[in-house]
Design an enzyme around this catalytic site. Structure first.
Site, mmCIF file in Angstrom:
data_model
loop_
_atom_site.group_PDB
_atom_site.id
_atom_site.type_symbol
_atom_site.label_atom_id
_atom_site.label_comp_id
_atom_site.label_asym_id
_atom_site.label_seq_id
_atom_site.Cartn_x
_atom_site.Cartn_y
_atom_site.Cartn_z
ATOM 1 N N GLY A 205 16.475 -0.003 0.612
ATOM 2 C CA GLY A 205 16.483 1.708 1.146
ATOM 3 C C GLY A 205 16.158 2.397 -0.004
ATOM 4 N N HIS A 206 15.953 3.785 0.446
ATOM 5 C CA HIS A 206 15.458 4.893 -0.286
ATOM 6 C C HIS A 206 16.798 5.459 -1.166
ATOM 7 C CE1 HIS A 206 16.191 7.861 3.346
ATOM 8 N NE2 HIS A 206 17.024 6.802 3.343
#
Lengths: 336, 336, 336
Positions: C235-236
């Site tokens: 994920g970011h």
């Protein structure tokens, strides 16, 4: 951008030096001079002292700790707004790349960009202002609305219908054949032809390498504003209601219906032929094997009420001790 | 197609108006006039009254509720048959698209279709009647049998061997390097070259974005008629027996062997170096960390007998209450 | 290769016939005459008698069972070395394929191979000795170091920075937009622009169809020598420390930081905004919802100490019986 100018755009009030030049945005613990950052949760307020950011978006009651702050009612929303202002990523110029293979019977709307080696099949229709990156494949007879963005390697299979303002990240597959086979014991399972389709409403966004299968009959449906993260699998004939969001690696088997505004954490699994009501929240890694009533918050496998699940988890950690206590009780009673 | 004609093809008996024109198929609750639908499970019999379908496939004992029905011994099998009759999706015409990059030393069988920008490497052999959609990449020295279907974005790495009647959905990766690294503490882990391959037997179908890794030595093997759903990961050196089916997002670590006719629900994980017998069934989200005997049905993490697992789940929900009861017992005994 | 020659290269001592010709490598139970295999774990020593291999790498104390063996201190390491010696997979010749779409402002280092239909965007820089297979898409302004390998269908989005000796398997997506949306009740969630990037250090390898999202601000980071298996989602804004390895289908939500030399089994999930220390080990299917201290070994959902988890699992299997025992105790006391 000068901070005073930025404050004006964000409708925030400056406390400090409005002349500083803001060149970018950053998380509070990674910010450098020239950056704007934010504190939305008071528990991160202590980082205000140590951050190297030139300015910090804060809420109405946040102590400024002597820093230059932009005060606003919702600092996170203002930061999101600022992200859009600083988004300098180039958008491709309109035009169809000479190597794109657009079928003669396909229709591409005005101002669309179609990148190198993109393939658009017979009878496909793509609306205006589309942005179709290199190596996207649109099969025949697909219909897509306006302002469509499809990143490299996204694939849309035949007959799929997509609304306006839809975004597909790289590697997304829309309309792959649903998983339908009839086992026949000691022979090859019979393949059930998946002759249905997928219908995607406006403002849906789909994360990298996520797959949405076509239905055997009828359509798999993503309703308005559904947001799917990466590597999610949506089974054939499933339906997701408006504004629902599923985090990464969730999986839905076939024919399950999820309501509106549902929020699922990562790696949640949904069995087939279920109904999950509106506004349901699902903890990460839950396994949904029964219908879930509207408004419920669930966790665990099988997914159940989250409060009960939390009690079970705590009780579970005491289970080895409980076994010993019961053994003691039994011994005591035997001695009686 | 006229209903009487359709009944003949499906070897079903009409009760009602055989002259109605059937234009499509639909699930019973979404059917419109002109549609044929089915009731296979008597519990959906009530929907017979409310469906808008023009005709319904039913079993021998199903009350027709006054509707036009096609009576047959197995209404679901007849519906699957009807799906094939109504599958109007166009199959591409044979021929190699001028933009396809087919190596001179590659061999493509007669009547094959090779779409735009497909790449077929040196020495690759693809059998007759293949359907290779745009943007498929076949690496050098791959051998593929007859009636192969590979959808856009599927990738088959070097030396992989594939049988007849195999279908790869979009984004499938066959023969990526297996995950083999030797940790060496505070330095870069050593990469173990994956010089083996993948062997896929006849009638295997693989879902969108699923990955099947090549073995370090020898081959990862999918046997006859294996069906894999989307986003599944098959680790290097694993083997899946004939007619087994794995639902979406299952993952197998390396060197695990699954028997024939195994059925796994979604998101099941298999540790490495295990053996799972024939005819095993695995509940969704199970975690298999030990060998499983042929014929077993398992659930949970660690996966164990499903009946025991169900009892544990029920007992688990009563665990907080059990803690209170034991506390009461202890108190009572102290008072004695 | 003659066995005597191979022994010399592997620095192993021959016991038996050094003149035999070795044509390949294989697992001990699949080996044929002409193959070299190995026994690293004494429990597989019994297979020495039955293997059809022509020679076997063994440790110092392994009984040879009358077979031709190559004796060495670490037979597995020697086998890995032999794999490299027998890796005959062709590496493409340097050169840019005439159909590759390389932007004029892009820079490709000397001796690079760029395959058919690969796309390299404006301002991108790729270092020397790169091996960019057909159908790889490198977006504008990407910077990549030396000896880069990207397999077919890999996509690297704009502005991503990649070090030396990085390998991307087919279908990998680096830099897709992070999953950032602000829910707004009964309207379309607001998209948070993901204007950050991804930074990948030297010697990172990424498995097929794995996705690494770009950060909203700042960068998602994979540090030196990180190894990711297939179908993983990063994920970011997450960060993975040096030499850590994640097995297939692991998922990390946003802004979580994993230390160095961490080893995660398959299908592990990490919630967002967590810190996992150095040298942590995570059992397959764990769900990490709290910080994990350096050096810990964890399992379960929520992930906790593995020894406690094992005790809980055993206790859990006895829970139905425990319920009955408590009922008996209660009855007994009532009778008193």
């Amino acid at each position: 951008m000068r901070l005073s100018k930025l404050a004006e755009k964000l409708q925030a009030r400056i406390e400090g030096d409005g002349d500083v030049e803001i060149v970018g945005l950053a998380p509070i613990d990674e910010a450098e001079p020239g950056h704007l950052t934010f504190v939305a949760n008071p528990k991160y307020g202590a980082l205000l002292r140590s951050t190297r950011a030139s300015a910090v978006l804060v809420g109405p009651d946040q102590d400024s700790a002597g820093r230059t702050v932009l005060r606003t009612t919702d600092p996170y929303a203002a930061f999101v707004h600022a992200l859009a202002l600083f988004d300098s990523r180039p958008r491709p110029q309109p035009g169809v790349h000479p190597t794109a293979a657009v079928a003669e019977s396909a229709t591409i709307g005005p101002r669309a960009y179609v990148g190198a080696y993109a393939v658009i099949g017979e009878g496909a229709v793509v609306g205006e202002d589309a942005c179709i990156y290199p190596h996207v494949v649109i099969y025949p007879q697909v219909r897509v609305g306006e302002r469509f963005t499809a990143h490299a390697g996204a694939v849309v299979r035949e007959n799929v219908v997509i609304g306006d303002d839809v975004v597909l990240q790289p590697g997304v597959v829309i309309g792959g054949d649903g998983f339908g086979f009839v086992p026949v014991g000691d022979d090859v399972p019979v393949t059930i032809p998946q002759i249905g389709t997928v219908e995607i409403a406006d403002h849906v966004e789909v994360g990298a390498n996520t797959t949405v299968d076509r239905a055997a009959v009828g359509a798999t449906r993503l309703e308005r504003g559904v947001k799917l993260d990466n590597l999610i699998m949506i089974g054939h004939g499933s339906r997701i209601g408006a504004f629902s969001m599923l985090a990464g690696q969730c999986g839905m088997a076939g024919s399950t219906k999820i309501g509106s505004r549902v929020m699922a954490g990562g790696q949640v699994g949904f069995a087939g032929h279920l109904t999950v009501g509106d506004d349901v929240r699902l903890a990460a890694q839950s396994g949904v094997v029964r219908d879930v009533a509207a408004g419920a918050t669930v966790a665990g496998l099988p997914a159940g009420d989250v409060a009960l699940w939390r009690r079970m988890v705590i009780a579970l950690s005491r289970l080895p001790e409980l076994l010993r206590r019961v053994r003691r009780l039994e011994k005591r009673l035997q001695e009686d």
